[in-house]
Enzyme design. Structure first.
Site, mmCIF file in Angstrom:
data_model
loop_
_atom_site.group_PDB
_atom_site.id
_atom_site.type_symbol
_atom_site.label_atom_id
_atom_site.label_comp_id
_atom_site.label_asym_id
_atom_site.label_seq_id
_atom_site.Cartn_x
_atom_site.Cartn_y
_atom_site.Cartn_z
ATOM 1 N N HIS A 146 -81.446 -0.754 18.145
ATOM 2 C CA HIS A 146 -80.469 -1.951 18.190
ATOM 3 C C HIS A 146 -78.980 -1.506 17.957
ATOM 4 C CE1 HIS A 146 -82.168 -1.019 14.063
ATOM 5 N NE2 HIS A 146 -80.839 -1.427 13.569
ATOM 6 N N HIS A 158 -75.145 -2.182 16.470
ATOM 7 C CA HIS A 158 -74.514 -2.848 15.505
ATOM 8 C C HIS A 158 -73.342 -3.240 16.375
ATOM 9 C CE1 HIS A 158 -77.052 -2.433 11.862
ATOM 10 N NE2 HIS A 158 -77.536 -1.646 12.541
HETATM 11 P P1 5GP Z 1 -80.644 -0.714 10.606
HETATM 12 O O1 5GP Z 1 -80.202 -0.186 9.125
HETATM 13 O O2 5GP Z 1 -81.924 -0.572 11.050
HETATM 14 O O3 5GP Z 1 -79.580 0.332 11.478
HETATM 15 O O4 5GP Z 1 -80.262 -2.062 10.737
HETATM 16 C C1 5GP Z 1 -81.278 -3.119 10.725
HETATM 17 C C2 5GP Z 1 -80.518 -4.600 10.886
HETATM 18 O O5 5GP Z 1 -81.332 -5.580 11.094
HETATM 19 C C3 5GP Z 1 -79.650 -4.874 9.575
HETATM 20 O O6 5GP Z 1 -78.482 -5.227 9.912
HETATM 21 C C4 5GP Z 1 -80.803 -6.084 8.983
HETATM 22 O O7 5GP Z 1 -79.912 -7.035 8.132
HETATM 23 C C5 5GP Z 1 -81.443 -6.648 10.397
HETATM 24 N N1 5GP Z 1 -82.364 -7.384 10.136
HETATM 25 C C6 5GP Z 1 -83.472 -6.999 9.345
HETATM 26 N N2 5GP Z 1 -84.532 -7.793 9.559
HETATM 27 C C7 5GP Z 1 -83.987 -8.746 10.293
HETATM 28 C C8 5GP Z 1 -84.539 -10.172 10.911
HETATM 29 O O8 5GP Z 1 -85.660 -10.351 10.566
HETATM 30 N N3 5GP Z 1 -83.578 -10.916 11.397
HETATM 31 C C9 5GP Z 1 -82.244 -10.308 11.939
HETATM 32 N N4 5GP Z 1 -81.546 -11.369 12.480
HETATM 33 N N5 5GP Z 1 -81.589 -9.277 11.190
HETATM 34 C C10 5GP Z 1 -82.650 -8.339 10.602
#
Ligand code: 5GP
Ligand code: ZN
Length: 156
Positions: free
Chosen positions: A118, A120
């Site tokens: 993903h 951001h």
């Molecule tokens: P990472 O820390 O892996 O770069 O970011 C994970 C992102 O996924 C975070 O912004 C977190 O809030 C988001 N996230 C985790 N679970 C969910 C979910 O079930 N739905 C949505 N919309 N975002 C999620």
């Protein structure tokens, strides 16, 4: 003994199913609530449930890949193109996106917590720390996220 073996096998089966479960694949499949921003044949974008600033969007490939190193190049290009479109739209909203930060955490050591690639897209304001911090504020409700998503969608 046979019962014990069956129990052991079902526990292993459950553990394997749990490992394979991916929240973002569930979002792609429409099995999990989301505030959608954008979708095409390669990628989709939706509001994160844990925004560091209002308007914080995640862009993901529709096809599962654990992280960006595993994403097919066309899908990676489509993620960036969508992020550009969303970034431009963000600047047309009242979310005060003075700056925009793109971020892809890759691997636990880099802070990755969801293992479906993903990107951001984070609106930034003058004086922000500029790093992805856990917000102290309570998480927005889905209705609040949907209201922000709607603001972005109309500017795409
Ligand atoms: P990472 O820390 O892996 O770069 O970011 C994970 C992102 O996924 C975070 O912004 C977190 O809030 C988001 N996230 C985790 N679970 C969910 C979910 O079930 N739905 C949505 N919309 N975002 C999620
Ligand atoms: Zn996935």
């Amino acid at each position: 003994m046979r019962h014990l073996l069956l129990l052991l096998l079902s526990v292993i089966g459950l553990a394997a199913a749990e490992t394979k479960r991916c929240v973002f694949c569930e979002i792609v499949a429409g099995q999990r609530e989301q505030a959608a921003v954008y979708r095409d044949d390669k990628v989709m974008a939706f509001m994160t449930i844990g925004p560091v600033n209002p308007g914080h969007v995640l862009v993901i490939p529709l096809v599962h890949a654990d992280n960006y190193l595993e994403v097919q190049p066309e899908a990676l290009g489509a993620m960036l193109a969508a992020a550009q479109r969303i970034g431009r739209a963000l600047q047309l909203t009242d979310l005060n996106a003075e700056g925009i930060q793109l971020l892809m955490n890759t691997g636990r050591a880099a802070g990755q917590t969801v293992f479906h690639a993903h990107l951001h897209v984070i609106p930034r304001h003058t004086g922000d720390s500029g790093i992805e911090q856990k917000s102290e504020a309570p998480r927005p409700t889905m209705a609040e996220l949907e209201a922000v998503a709607a603001k972005i969608r109309v500017k795409l």
